[in-house]
Design a protein around this motif. Structure first.
Motif, PDB file in Angstrom:
ATOM      1  N   LEU A 123       0.648  -1.393  -0.122  1.00  0.00           N
ATOM      2  CA  LEU A 123       0.139  -0.110   0.007  1.00  0.00           C
ATOM      3  C   LEU A 123       0.672   1.181   0.161  1.00  0.00           C
ATOM      4  O   LEU A 123       1.572   1.269   0.873  1.00  0.00           O
ATOM      5  N   THR A 124       1.404   1.815  -1.078  1.00  0.00           N
ATOM      6  CA  THR A 124       1.716   3.663  -1.094  1.00  0.00           C
ATOM      7  C   THR A 124       0.719   4.043  -0.554  1.00  0.00           C
ATOM      8  O   THR A 124      -0.340   4.788  -2.606  1.00  0.00           O
ATOM      9  N   ILE A 125       0.421   5.989  -0.595  1.00  0.00           N
ATOM     10  CA  ILE A 125       0.255   6.898  -0.775  1.00  0.00           C
ATOM     11  C   ILE A 125       1.318   7.478  -1.237  1.00  0.00           C
ATOM     12  O   ILE A 125       2.248   8.233  -0.624  1.00  0.00           O
ATOM     13  N   THR A 127       3.144  11.018  -3.055  1.00  0.00           N
ATOM     14  CA  THR A 127       3.203  12.278  -2.815  1.00  0.00           C
ATOM     15  C   THR A 127       3.808  13.425  -3.568  1.00  0.00           C
ATOM     16  O   THR A 127       4.592  13.082  -5.216  1.00  0.00           O
ATOM     17  N   TYR A 133       0.593  16.398  -0.684  1.00  0.00           N
ATOM     18  CA  TYR A 133       0.211  15.461  -1.145  1.00  0.00           C
ATOM     19  C   TYR A 133       0.422  14.504  -0.423  1.00  0.00           C
ATOM     20  O   TYR A 133       2.264  14.072  -0.136  1.00  0.00           O
ATOM     21  N   GLY A 134      -0.062  13.195   0.445  1.00  0.00           N
ATOM     22  CA  GLY A 134       0.868  11.883   0.103  1.00  0.00           C
ATOM     23  C   GLY A 134       1.120  11.593   1.835  1.00  0.00           C
ATOM     24  O   GLY A 134       1.124  11.199   2.404  1.00  0.00           O
ATOM     25  N   VAL A 136      -0.422  11.578   6.045  1.00  0.00           N
ATOM     26  CA  VAL A 136      -2.028  10.979   6.454  1.00  0.00           C
ATOM     27  C   VAL A 136      -1.839  11.306   8.412  1.00  0.00           C
ATOM     28  O   VAL A 136      -1.362  11.785   8.416  1.00  0.00           O
TER      29      VAL A 136
END
Length: 199
Positions: A123-125, A127, A133-134, A136
Motif C-alpha cells: 500500500l503506497t500513498i 506524494t 499530497y501523501g 496522512v
C-alpha cells in the motif's frame, strides 16, 4: 411477448437513425425500459458489452441504487452524483469492492460502522514531492503540521509499536530509524548507527 427469448444477435455495422430504440419490458414492475439505439449492443462468444461515448452515470441522492451483475466494468471518465453503495460483508481474501484482477485488494465491511482495507501486496500513498499530497492524518481532518507525514490525533488512544522477541528482531533486515518494542527485554528499542539500542 412475455418471456420471449431473443437470441443470435449480430453487431450493427452502424447506429440507426437518432431516436430509434429497443424497448425492453420489465414485467415484474410493469414498466417499459428504453435503450437508445445509438448505444450498440454487441455479443461475442457469450461476452456482452454496451458501447457508448463519454457519459455521466447519475445515481439518486436518496433511495437505493444498485448495479447488479456477476462482473461489471466501467471504463473511461465517469462521474457519479449521489451515493454509491456496495454491499456489506466480504473478507480480507474476498473484499466486496475489489480492484480489477486483484481479488484480495479492496474494501469490505464485516460489521456496522467498520470499513476495512485489505491489500495483497503493498500500500503506497504517493506524494508530489512538496508535502501537499501523501500526508496522512488519523483522528483529525488533516495533518496539524505541514512537516508531519503521519499525524495521530487522540485524547483516548495512542501509537502501539510492533512487539517482537529478540530473535524475531534479529531476523529483520534492519535499517537506521526502525523502532520496536522488544518483548524479551521489555524495552523500546531503535536501530541507530547500525545497531539496536534501548531508547
Amino acid at each position: 411477448m412475455a418471456d420471449t427469448k431473443i437470441s443470435n444477435l449480430t453487431a450493427l455495422a452502424a447506429a440507426p437513425a437518432s431516436g430509434d430504440f429497443f424497448a425492453l419490458v420489465d414485467t415484474s414492475a410493469s414498466e417499459t425500459k428504453k435503450l437508445d439505439a445509438k448505444y450498440l449492443v454487441r455479443d461475442s462468444a457469450g461476452s456482452g458489452s454496451i458501447v457508448t461515448g463519454a457519459y455521466t452515470l447519475t445515481l439518486p441522492a436518496t433511495g437505493t441504487a444498485a448495479l447488479l451483475a456477476t462482473t461489471q466494468t466501467l471504463s473511461g471518465d465517469n462521474t457519479f452524483s449521489g451515493q454509491l453503495n456496495f454491499a456489506s460483508g466480504g473478507s480480507s481474501a474476498e473484499p466486496k469492492l475489489a480492484v480489477n484482477e486483484d481479488a484480495n485488494t479492496g474494501f469490505y465491511s464485516n460489521s456496522a460502522d467498520t470499513l476495512r482495507l485489505t491489500v495483497g501486496g503493498y500500500l503506497t500513498i504517493a506524494t508530489d514531492g512538496t508535502g501537499t499530497y501523501g500526508r496522512v492524518a488519523m483522528g483529525g481532518a488533516q495533518p496539524s503540521q505541514a512537516s508531519a507525514l503521519l499525524d495521530l490525533s487522540s485524547t483516548s488512544g495512542c501509537l502501539l509499536l510492533t512487539r517482537m522477541t529478540t530473535t524475531q528482531r534479529n531476523a529483520l533486515t534492519a535499517v537506521n530509524g526502525m523502532i520496536i518494542y522488544n518483548s524479551t527485554t521489555s524495552t523500546i528499542q531503535g536501530y541507530v548507527g547500525g545497531s539496536w539500542t534501548n531508547l
